[in-house]
Design an enzyme around this catalytic site. Sequence first.
Site, mmCIF file in Angstrom:
data_model
loop_
_atom_site.group_PDB
_atom_site.id
_atom_site.type_symbol
_atom_site.label_atom_id
_atom_site.label_comp_id
_atom_site.label_asym_id
_atom_site.label_seq_id
_atom_site.Cartn_x
_atom_site.Cartn_y
_atom_site.Cartn_z
ATOM 1 N N GLU A 195 0.856 -1.194 0.000
ATOM 2 C CA GLU A 195 0.000 0.000 0.000
ATOM 3 C C GLU A 195 0.890 1.242 0.000
ATOM 4 O OE1 GLU A 195 -0.910 0.185 4.775
ATOM 5 O OE2 GLU A 195 -2.023 -1.239 3.531
ATOM 6 N N LYS B 276 2.856 4.580 1.054
ATOM 7 C CA LYS B 276 3.325 5.192 2.291
ATOM 8 C C LYS B 276 2.949 6.670 2.218
ATOM 9 C CE LYS B 276 7.216 5.907 5.391
ATOM 10 N NZ LYS B 276 6.849 7.319 5.631
ATOM 11 N N ASP C 91 2.362 10.552 2.926
ATOM 12 C CA ASP C 91 3.194 11.609 3.498
ATOM 13 C C ASP C 91 2.274 12.586 4.222
ATOM 14 O OD1 ASP C 91 5.507 12.889 4.124
ATOM 15 O OD2 ASP C 91 5.738 13.905 2.202
ATOM 16 N N TYR D 293 -5.145 2.260 8.011
ATOM 17 C CA TYR D 293 -4.387 1.155 7.424
ATOM 18 C C TYR D 293 -4.009 0.066 8.431
ATOM 19 C CZ TYR D 293 -0.661 4.281 9.155
ATOM 20 O OH TYR D 293 0.110 5.103 9.932
ATOM 21 N N LYS E 6 11.251 3.318 0.177
ATOM 22 C CA LYS E 6 11.098 4.743 -0.090
ATOM 23 C C LYS E 6 11.481 5.087 -1.532
ATOM 24 C CE LYS E 6 10.374 7.452 2.860
ATOM 25 N NZ LYS E 6 11.194 7.962 3.954
ATOM 26 N N CYS F 160 7.653 48.156 -10.737
ATOM 27 C CA CYS F 160 7.341 46.870 -11.366
ATOM 28 C C CYS F 160 8.338 46.582 -12.488
ATOM 29 C CB CYS F 160 5.918 46.904 -11.916
ATOM 30 S SG CYS F 160 5.464 45.438 -12.872
ATOM 31 N N CYS G 169 6.190 46.821 -16.029
ATOM 32 C CA CYS G 169 5.611 48.053 -16.563
ATOM 33 C C CYS G 169 6.219 49.317 -15.971
ATOM 34 C CB CYS G 169 4.100 48.066 -16.345
ATOM 35 S SG CYS G 169 3.611 48.262 -14.606
ATOM 36 N N CYS H 217 2.155 45.336 -7.750
ATOM 37 C CA CYS H 217 2.217 46.398 -8.754
ATOM 38 C C CYS H 217 0.844 47.050 -8.771
ATOM 39 C CB CYS H 217 2.547 45.819 -10.126
ATOM 40 S SG CYS H 217 2.287 46.990 -11.476
ATOM 41 N N CYS I 34 -0.949 47.082 -16.204
ATOM 42 C CA CYS I 34 0.290 46.313 -16.316
ATOM 43 C C CYS I 34 0.078 45.116 -17.244
ATOM 44 C CB CYS I 34 0.722 45.833 -14.936
ATOM 45 S SG CYS I 34 2.198 44.791 -14.956
#
Length: 693
Positions: free
Chosen positions: A127, A129, A131, A242, A331, A425, A428, A443, A448
């Site tokens: 199954e 693993k 995270d 699980y 892993k 910016c 622009c 901005c 822009c």
Amino acid sequence: MSEQAFDITPDRITDSDQAKEAVADLREALRYHAYRYYVLDDPIIADPEYDRLFNILEVLEEKFPALQSPTSPTQQVGGAPRQSMGLVRHPVPMLSLRAVYTQQEARDFDATCRQELSLGLMTYVAEPKYDGLAVELIYENGALVFASTRGDGYTGEDILANVKTIREIPLQLLSLDKEPVPERLVVRGEIYMRKDEFNALNQRREESGDNVFANPRNAAAGSVRQLDPKITASRPLHLFVYEVAECRGREFTQQWEMLAALPKWGLKTNTRWQEKCSGIEPALEFFRRLSETRDDLPFEIDGVVIKVNDRQAQQALGFRQRDPRWALALKFPARQGTTRITDITVQVGRTGALTPVAHLQPVTIGGVEVKRASLHNLHQIESKDVRIKDWVLVERAGDVIPQVIKPFPDKRSGQEQPFVMPETCPVCGGPVVTSRDRKQSHCTNIDCPAQIRERMVHFASRRAMDIEGLAGRRIDQLLNTGLVRHIPDLYRLRREDLVQLEGFGSKSADNLLREIEDSKSTALERFVYALGIPHVGEHLAQVLAARFPDLDALSRASEQTLQAVHEIGPEVARSVRAFFSNPGNRKVVHDLLEAGISLDNPLHAATVQTKSLQGRTFVFTGTLQNWTRDQAREIVEGLGGRVTGSVTGNTDYIVAGPGAGSKLDKARSKGIAVLSEEDFARIIGQEAGDSRQ
């Protein structure tokens, strides 16, 4: 499952016996439908019907407080904040798994198991693993009584209040397919956040100036460890179960059999991604298949767990000090890497947000070459002390943009340079405004080029100028063909140009031009919202329109004047002032008005005429017959009053409808004026039943 719950009407239930039966039916129905939705992904009623049943149960529990229960579906909404998490002792040690990184190590594991058990072939369960955050749930007589993190394997943090807010976790176990509920059940699982929900959460946090989460695991763990369960309830969390650590009254001979039993009690397992494997090679094939498709999964995984299927064989193999000898985690290759930042530049987003981006010496992470990574905002750069030329740890996870996790100050040579957010910016040349907490930089130029597409989409949206038919695909078409370059160009479109475009006929062109023409007459608050001023959403646009008589007065207001407006703080005042101080923005607004847009301001007119509820605080409880809660709130706030959700010493009135419960009792004990809907209608100058749509 009883079907009586669908015919329950709260105001017809007058005694506790009726209520007790109705509440039991509702809870049974809601638990079953939650199981269909969250565990089977196969609902048999629509969401509004589920919400209707849920709301009826809430009304009955408020009306009959003695029937409230900690295992009721209504308790999955978050309670009061706590001072600390507390600790829970695991009845059976909650050990971690031995991690290996090569398929040969998994084959060696198989050889050891077969040798010690004198077997020629082992059966395994493979199954993902996950995270996420490992948790333990304890049920007694079907009711959830404990929930905790792994902790040190023997004692974990008490997270019961937070876990109860997660819809996929039943507060009361079901008994389906003649599978009786155990007297005591201890299960382990993983709380996780889906990748799309994680990205959406981070986007919301970035837009609101909050720190973003590094990855879905951190987001899930941080959400579950909140002291305030309401914060947990607001986060999109899920659970896969699980493992069964203890099951009183039910024996399992196989791991696979155990996984099949869990959903019959309403506990979700990952039925799509788990396999029973005859021998280690099919398990390794499962690993290779998941390795190739992991980025397509909706959740993060970092490997595959391989467990001996036979439970007696598990007992015979036993445990090492920190992990079982009958299971291991194979892993995937690491998704972190160390490299150096060569430069930091700024990317201008489609909403005008400036995002610092680290340019990296190329590094291969998880089989992908990474050259750039997000630094999110100035606050994160400064809080992590990330500098140009720094050596850094970079993480790549699925479809999440690679991120700089931390620098390595010990590797600095003195050549490193701090990053400085530009004042103009880079696309622009328009002014850049950075919030005082350093979490947002924008901005301010509405024209822009980097953001014009999204600004047009927002400008035309339903709650702004409401130009039906002018959405993302149409705007892309108009921009790509050069028919529009700036927002005011929308009001210069001609029929003969539109009918030349793919997908446009005479009728659709006429419809779009009519919608654009109709949008010219609008309210000031809609126009202000449509301009997309940073920090000014729909509500604050209404606040500004109620305070200022017209656009000219708003555009000339100083920061000090703006801050004097209730609900307008220094960040919003600075943003509004910067927006209207920008010559480019003033030209866009001028061109829009020249194109024929006319603005009325009924909010300011209402403010001038009357604020009959100024300074008054209302609480609504029970079921309103003539208004929705939102309508009632709008009426009160429009007349200068305030609506809160709880009764305090500052409450002036409580409006009580059918089903009013503890709030009404509290108001009476405090001597607060109690109003019927008819009383409320007279105060606001409306006839009851004349609801504002």
